[in-house]
Scaffold this active site. Structure first.
Site, PDB file in Angstrom:
ATOM      1  CE1 TYR A  24       8.254  -7.091  36.723  1.00 33.95           C
ATOM      2  CE2 TYR A  24       9.068  -8.939  35.853  1.00 33.95           C
ATOM      3  CZ  TYR A  24       7.824  -7.065  36.402  1.00 33.95           C
ATOM      4  OH  TYR A  24       6.395  -8.172  36.152  1.00 33.95           O
ATOM      5  CB  SER A  31       7.172 -11.562  37.961  1.00 34.25           C
ATOM      6  OG  SER A  31       8.116 -12.292  36.175  1.00 34.25           O
TER       7      SER A  31
END
Length: 238
Positions: free
Chosen positions: A141, A128
């Site tokens: 996350y 990400s």
């Protein structure tokens, strides 16, 4: 545009029930690969919780039996939600790590003998923009995606002598079922990412799948150990 550049490849794609995983499975097939898919739900070859003990070993076993081998691995399964640090319970933090990191580690570990034997194995993990940066409300996350990038680099170093490449795709804001609740609940969040991207739009799953297909192909044969940003230019102005 579909091609035959992955003809003969035998791939596992997890998280293939929707979003980036589904788009990736479709693109790899369009480029000629055999694909064995897995997810916790959806129209896939194996419905399974890959955080369960032994689940990834069974996935590899079934995929090899179905395809006659294995040389490509794309673990796409992932979860995310906003949770402020204060009041953030242990259970959710550990769940995110289990899905986003531990299951990826187990799948790569269990598939490694087959990838090494192939002589031209490909591993593409999903990181990400938060593999390199952080953001409020995303401590679990971001921690998991930082770790995926580091894990991928180590795998590239260890398996490189056997002809295996390992790279980590780092998507920006992508319109998927995982991100839809946040974009719907907080339209200003969607607008922020649309404006932040140099291309002035959210990404689509196919934008990521196309890059994954490239990294699985012989066109990327000398790329390994890298995080590859696919964010519409969002982070050039971070």
């Amino acid at each position: 545009m579909a091609s035959d550049r992955l003809l003969g490849r035998k791939a596992i794609v997890t998280g293939a029930g929707s979003g980036i995983g589904a788009a990736t499975a479709a693109r790899l097939r369009a480029d000629g690969a055999q694909v064995f898919t897995a997810d916790v739900q959806g129209d896939v070859d194996l419905v399974a919780d890959l955080t369960a003990e032994g689940a990834n070993a069974r996935l590899v076993e079934q995929a090899v039996a179905a395809m006659g081998g294995l040389d490509t691995l794309v673990p796409c399964a992932g979860i995310s939600a906003f949770h402020p640090l204060e009041g953030h319970d242990d259970a959710y933090f550990l769940k995110v790590l289990d899905v986003n990191l531990v299951a990826v580690f187990r799948l790569v570990r269990d598939a490694a003998p087959w990838l090494k034997a192939a002589g031209n194995g490909r591993i593409v993990t999903i990181g990400s923009t938060t593999s390199s940066h952080g953001d409020e409300g995303l401590c679990a996350y971001s921690a998991s995606k930082h770790a995926v990038l580091g894990f991928t680099k180590s795998v590239a170093a260890e398996l490189g002598p056997f002809g295996v490449t390992a790279n980590c795709v780092q998507p920006g804001a992508i319109a998927t079922p995982m991100t839809a609740p946040a974009f719907t609940r907080m339209p200003e969040f969607r607008t922020f990412w649309e404006n932040k991207a140099a291309l002035r739009r959210l990404g689509q799953p196919e934008d990521i799948a196309d890059v994954i297909a490239f990294l699985c192909s012989d066109d990327a044969r000398f790329m390994s150990g890298h995080g590859v940003w696919v964010d519409g230019g969002a982070m050039v102005r971070h």
